[in-house]
Design a protein around this motif. Structure first.
Motif, PDB file in Angstrom:
ATOM      1  N   THR A   1       1.759   8.933  -4.576  1.00  0.00           N
ATOM      2  CA  THR A   1       1.349   9.417  -3.255  1.00  0.00           C
ATOM      3  C   THR A   1       1.042  10.913  -3.249  1.00  0.00           C
ATOM      4  O   THR A   1       0.553  11.434  -2.243  1.00  0.00           O
TER       5      THR A   1
ATOM      6  N   TYR B   1       6.607   1.852  -2.272  1.00  0.00           N
ATOM      7  CA  TYR B   1       5.475   2.354  -3.045  1.00  0.00           C
ATOM      8  C   TYR B   1       5.926   3.576  -3.841  1.00  0.00           C
ATOM      9  O   TYR B   1       6.612   4.455  -3.316  1.00  0.00           O
TER      10      TYR B   1
ATOM     11  N   ALA C   1      -4.137   1.373  -8.801  1.00  0.00           N
ATOM     12  CA  ALA C   1      -3.683   2.227  -7.701  1.00  0.00           C
ATOM     13  C   ALA C   1      -4.665   3.392  -7.594  1.00  0.00           C
ATOM     14  O   ALA C   1      -5.870   3.171  -7.507  1.00  0.00           O
ATOM     15  N   ASN C   2      -4.180   4.631  -7.656  1.00  0.00           N
ATOM     16  CA  ASN C   2      -5.099   5.776  -7.614  1.00  0.00           C
ATOM     17  C   ASN C   2      -5.225   6.448  -8.981  1.00  0.00           C
ATOM     18  O   ASN C   2      -5.614   7.604  -9.091  1.00  0.00           O
TER      19      ASN C   2
ATOM     20  N   ASP D   1       0.838  -1.195   0.000  1.00  0.00           N
ATOM     21  CA  ASP D   1       0.000   0.000   0.000  1.00  0.00           C
ATOM     22  C   ASP D   1       0.874   1.247   0.000  1.00  0.00           C
ATOM     23  O   ASP D   1       2.106   1.173  -0.044  1.00  0.00           O
ATOM     24  N   SER D   2       0.225   2.404   0.068  1.00  0.00           N
ATOM     25  CA  SER D   2       0.941   3.664  -0.083  1.00  0.00           C
ATOM     26  C   SER D   2       1.886   3.954   1.074  1.00  0.00           C
ATOM     27  O   SER D   2       2.703   4.869   0.979  1.00  0.00           O
TER      28      SER D   2
END
Length: 243
Positions: free
Chosen positions: A177, A172, A201-202, A166-167
């Protein structure tokens, strides 16, 4: 109620653009964010730009600069082009349609193309950009601005990311981020055999292959509900597009 609607790469299909505007029931209350690549591929690039100019005057719109938009701008201003854009890039049909326009109309389109944005960062720290960026400190530190509309490494990184971290993990990618969400086009998801917006991811990729045999997509940035055109090649039965 106001929505933030994100529109993927149109690539010269006015027919598909009209369909998604109708399917999403777009109103003057909506905030429209276009991710770029309005031209090249199908034979209605001038009609697309005409419509966007009109829309800019009547709706709340932000228009990103795509690599194809920049290539068209350079050709309109200088007459110069590269062979890849002219052949595989869909530039040939665009030059044919633009050569039929008056000089006044061409100048109006040049002004629109010059007004395009490299990116948009909203109050929720959501980034809207045509392609991506490479600087680990983000968009304001990018040293080579054309990467905003040419980069593919952001999407490639999101695709390749280890889904088990995860972030907060030290490995990562820092680029991912910096922003709450990143909305892109440029690299069609048809390359991974998809025709819907894909989230990795985002990063949300909203280029659903309208330049080829995919569809054009408009997506609500908040709810992630989306509406799509028919497969774009079926809307242009007498054209080959970039296929």
């Amino acid at each position: 109620m106001s929505r933030t609607l994100v529109i993927g790469d149109i690539h010269g299909s006015y027919n598909a653009l009209q369909q998604i505007m109708e399917h999403a029931a777009v109103t003057v209350n909506d905030h429209l964010i276009f991710l770029g690549d309005y031209v090249d591929g199908w034979g209605q690039s001038p009609e697309v730009i005409d419509f966007l100019i009109h829309l800019k005057a009547t709706h709340n719109c932000i228009f990103m600069r795509g690599n194809h938009d920049d290539l068209l701008l350079q050709w309109l201003k200088t007459g110069n082009y590269n062979d890849e854009w002219f052949t595989a890039g869909g530039g040939y049909i665009t030059t044919v349609t633009y050569n039929a326009l008056t000089e006044d109309k061409k100048q109006l389109h040049i002004l629109f193309l010059e007004s395009l944005h490299d990116y948009h960062l909203d109050e929720s720290n959501r980034l809207f950009i045509h392609a991506g960026f490479t600087n680990l400190n983000g968009i304001t530190h990018e040293f080579f601005k054309p990467l905003f509309y040419w980069d593919r490494t952001l999407w490639e990184m999101a695709l390749a990311l280890d889904k088990t971290i995860d972030s907060n993990h030290p490995q990562y990618p820092k680029r991912l981020t910096l922003y709450k969400e990143i909305f892109i086009g440029h690299t069609p998801v048809t390359r991974i055999k998809q025709t819907v917006p894909i989230n990795m991811a985002n990063v949300w990729n909203v280029d659903t292959g309208a330049a080829f045999k995919g569809v054009l997509t408009i997506m609500d940035a908040d709810t992630k509900e989306y509406w799509q055109s028919d497969p774009v090649h079926t809307l242009h039965p007498d054209e080959d597009g970039r296929n």
